[in-house]
Design a protein around this motif. Structure first.
Motif, short mmCIF file in Angstrom:
data_model
loop_
_atom_site.label_atom_id
_atom_site.label_comp_id
_atom_site.label_asym_id
_atom_site.label_seq_id
_atom_site.Cartn_x
_atom_site.Cartn_y
_atom_site.Cartn_z
N SER A 96 0.85 -1.19 0.00
CA SER A 96 0.00 0.00 0.00
C SER A 96 0.88 1.24 0.00
O SER A 96 1.75 1.39 0.86
CB SER A 96 -0.91 0.01 1.24
N GLY A 111 -9.06 -5.29 6.16
CA GLY A 111 -9.52 -4.29 5.22
C GLY A 111 -9.44 -4.76 3.78
O GLY A 111 -9.29 -5.95 3.48
N HIS A 112 -9.50 -3.79 2.87
CA HIS A 112 -9.46 -4.10 1.44
C HIS A 112 -8.01 -4.23 0.98
O HIS A 112 -7.17 -3.39 1.27
CB HIS A 112 -10.15 -2.98 0.66
N LYS A 114 -5.44 -4.06 -1.92
CA LYS A 114 -5.34 -3.48 -3.25
C LYS A 114 -4.20 -4.11 -4.07
O LYS A 114 -4.32 -4.23 -5.28
CB LYS A 114 -5.12 -1.96 -3.14
N LYS A 131 -7.57 -4.10 -7.83
CA LYS A 131 -8.22 -2.80 -8.04
C LYS A 131 -9.66 -2.96 -8.51
O LYS A 131 -10.55 -2.20 -8.11
CB LYS A 131 -7.40 -1.99 -9.05
N THR A 133 -11.38 -5.94 -8.32
CA THR A 133 -11.93 -7.15 -7.72
C THR A 133 -12.86 -6.80 -6.56
O THR A 133 -12.62 -5.83 -5.83
CB THR A 133 -10.79 -8.05 -7.18
N GLN A 134 -13.90 -7.57 -6.40
CA GLN A 134 -14.78 -7.37 -5.26
C GLN A 134 -14.00 -7.55 -3.95
O GLN A 134 -13.16 -8.45 -3.84
CB GLN A 134 -15.95 -8.37 -5.30
N LYS A 135 -14.30 -6.70 -2.96
CA LYS A 135 -13.51 -6.68 -1.73
C LYS A 135 -13.52 -8.03 -1.02
O LYS A 135 -12.49 -8.49 -0.54
CB LYS A 135 -14.05 -5.60 -0.80
N ASN A 136 -14.69 -8.65 -0.93
CA ASN A 136 -14.76 -9.92 -0.21
C ASN A 136 -13.99 -11.03 -0.92
O ASN A 136 -13.36 -11.88 -0.29
CB ASN A 136 -16.22 -10.34 0.01
N ALA A 138 -11.30 -10.58 -2.86
CA ALA A 138 -9.88 -10.30 -2.67
C ALA A 138 -9.42 -10.75 -1.28
O ALA A 138 -8.38 -11.40 -1.12
CB ALA A 138 -9.61 -8.82 -2.86
N LYS A 139 -10.21 -10.41 -0.27
CA LYS A 139 -9.84 -10.77 1.10
C LYS A 139 -9.82 -12.28 1.29
O LYS A 139 -8.90 -12.83 1.91
CB LYS A 139 -10.82 -10.12 2.08
#
Length: 462
Positions: A96, A111-112, A114, A131, A133-136, A138-139
């Motif tokens: 980040s 968190g998200h 990136k 960037k 991708t859906q947050k869930n 990605a996590k």
């Protein structure tokens, strides 16, 4: 991928997005779509879009405009060019604003995410962006990667889930596993080692858990004497035979250190006397104590980590800076010096074995680290059979696997603070590469074969 491409590859246009190739027993754990993969050390302005999968064996990236993750036949038949074997992952970073945060299995992602960097043990760096991708998603995929890449128990490795096809009719030379008396007797007969015998003195591993059930020992030793002497050696690793040169009659024997506080302080002398009786001329063996070499396991690990840092710059700018004085920095790692020390030590053993016709006893604390390095190098130098593909595989199976090198500990296969990691097997492969460069026509295999072995057995940094 266009319709024409699908027809050419035999794919059904209605079959949905491409899926990763699975080995028997392999399952997809998590996946994230619309992931960007960047070129290492690129400007990160443009990337290739695709789906990132995490299975219980590997991380793989599949793009819709390329053929479905086909298995590479050039480097490794188990993985393709876009695959990252979980056990090959050294560190995972969440990036980040240009700053890296190392991720651990216990930390988790809140968190998200990136940007993700995966640093591998084979010196490769893989960079992904979430960037779009859906947050869930990605996590979940990042958490899956971090969780499965750093197992805390040996049973969690994919090897325990793998269910290979046993119905294959492919005919290939069988590499002996050295679990049977017949395997050792065949080798003893091949090398005309009349002074040694194969024995099941370690049946059910009643003497040493890190040695095979069947061993080759001096013919004058009976099982009762061996059982009595074993507790006086580190890890109960009694002297075992590795090689006999048919021309000189001299042999190569591996022996662990005796325990300083042992009750029978003369046990090592008794073993050396038995080894002398196995020599065709009853000559007393010469002992090569590897503890006197100017290198330790800690030195090797430190040298390898410096080599890794040199080969894995953090940016394009750093890469160009390192390239300007690459050879001097390589020398500073001392990795080449360690390789030279091993080759020189092996050559001294060969001189005693061939020129002086003396049996050589390679002695080390547990006789399972540098001992197989030197023993294998000696046999590669003097035995042409070991330089064939089948012979080399048998050599590794015998000296490293059967005789108990601690691969799980030294290669960091399991995340544990209680084990000493050291790339001893990689050191051996590099020594082989040096010999291969000097005498390419003497080997049946190429450097590509050594590179694949390196990639499948690279240790995790501390």
């Amino acid at each position: 991928m266009g319709i024409g491409d699908l027809e050419e590859d035999g794919e059904d246009a209605e079959a949905g997005p491409p899926q990763p190739h699975h080995l028997p027993g392999e399952l997809t754990v998590s996946q994230a779509e619309q992931v960007l993969r960047y070129t290492p050390y690129g400007d990160h302005k443009q990337g290739i879009s695709g789906t990132l999968f995490c299975t219980n064996f590997k991380v793989t990236f599949i793009t819709p405009n390329r053929p479905v993750n086909k298995v590479s036949t050039q480097r490794n038949r188990l993985v393709g060019e876009n695959d990252i074997v979980l056990n090959n992952i050294d560190t995972v970073y969440q990036v980040s604003h240009g700053r890296r945060k190392k991720l651990f299995p216990t930390s988790g992602i809140l968190g998200h995410v990136k940007h993700l960097e995966i640093h591998c043990k084979d010196f490769r760096v893989h960079s992904f962006s979430f960037k779009f991708t859906q947050k869930n998603e990605a996590k979940q995929v990042v958490n899956a990667i971090v969780h499965h890449a750093f197992p805390t128990r040996l049973e969690l490795l994919f090897a325990f889930d793998y269910a290979g096809d046993t119905t294959s009719t492919e005919v290939a030379p069988c590499v002996p596993r050295y679990k049977l008396v017949e395997d050792w007797e065949t080798e003893v007969e091949r090398l005309e080692a009349a002074g040694y015998k194969a024995t099941l003195c370690n049946k059910a591993f009643r003497i040493a858990s890190s040695l095979p059930e069947c061993l080759v020992v001096p013919r004058s030793l009976d099982n009762a004497v061996i059982g009595e002497a074993a507790p006086q050696f580190v890890e109960y690793r009694i002297p075992v035979w590795s090689y006999t040169h048919p021309g000189s009659g001299a042999s190569l024997v591996r022996m662990a250190d005796t325990i300083p506080e042992g009750a029978h302080r003369d046990v090592e002398e008794k073993m050396l006397s038995a080894i002398a009786l196995s020599h065709i001329s009853l000559k007393r063996p010469v002992v090569h104590d590897l503890s006197k070499l100017p290198v330790t396991l800690s030195d090797i690990q430190t040298s390898h980590e410096k080599l890794r840092e040199l080969c894995m710059p953090s940016s394009r700018k750093e890469m160009l800076s390192l390239d300007a004085n690459w050879f001097s920095r390589l020398e500073d790692t001392r990795w080449i010096s360690v390789v030279a020390i091993c080759l020189q030590s092996a050559l001294r053993v060969v001189e005693d074995l061939i020129d002086k016709m003396l049996t050589v006893v390679i002695k080390e604390e547990s006789c399972s680290d540098l001992a197989p390095v030197i023993s294998c190098l000696v046999q590669l130098l003097v035995d042409p059979a070991c330089r064939s593909l089948h012979g080399f595989q048998a050599l590794v199976e015998r000296e490293w696997v059967a005789l108990g090198h601690h691969f799980a500990d030294r290669c960091g296969l399991v995340t544990s603070p209680d084990t000493e990691q050291c790339p001893v097997f990689l050191l051996f492969l590099d020594c082989c590469w040096q010999l291969l460069q000097q005498f390419p026509s003497a080997f049946q295999f190429s450097e590509m074969y050594l590179a694949v072995l390196w990639d499948t057995c690279v240790p995790r940094s501390l």
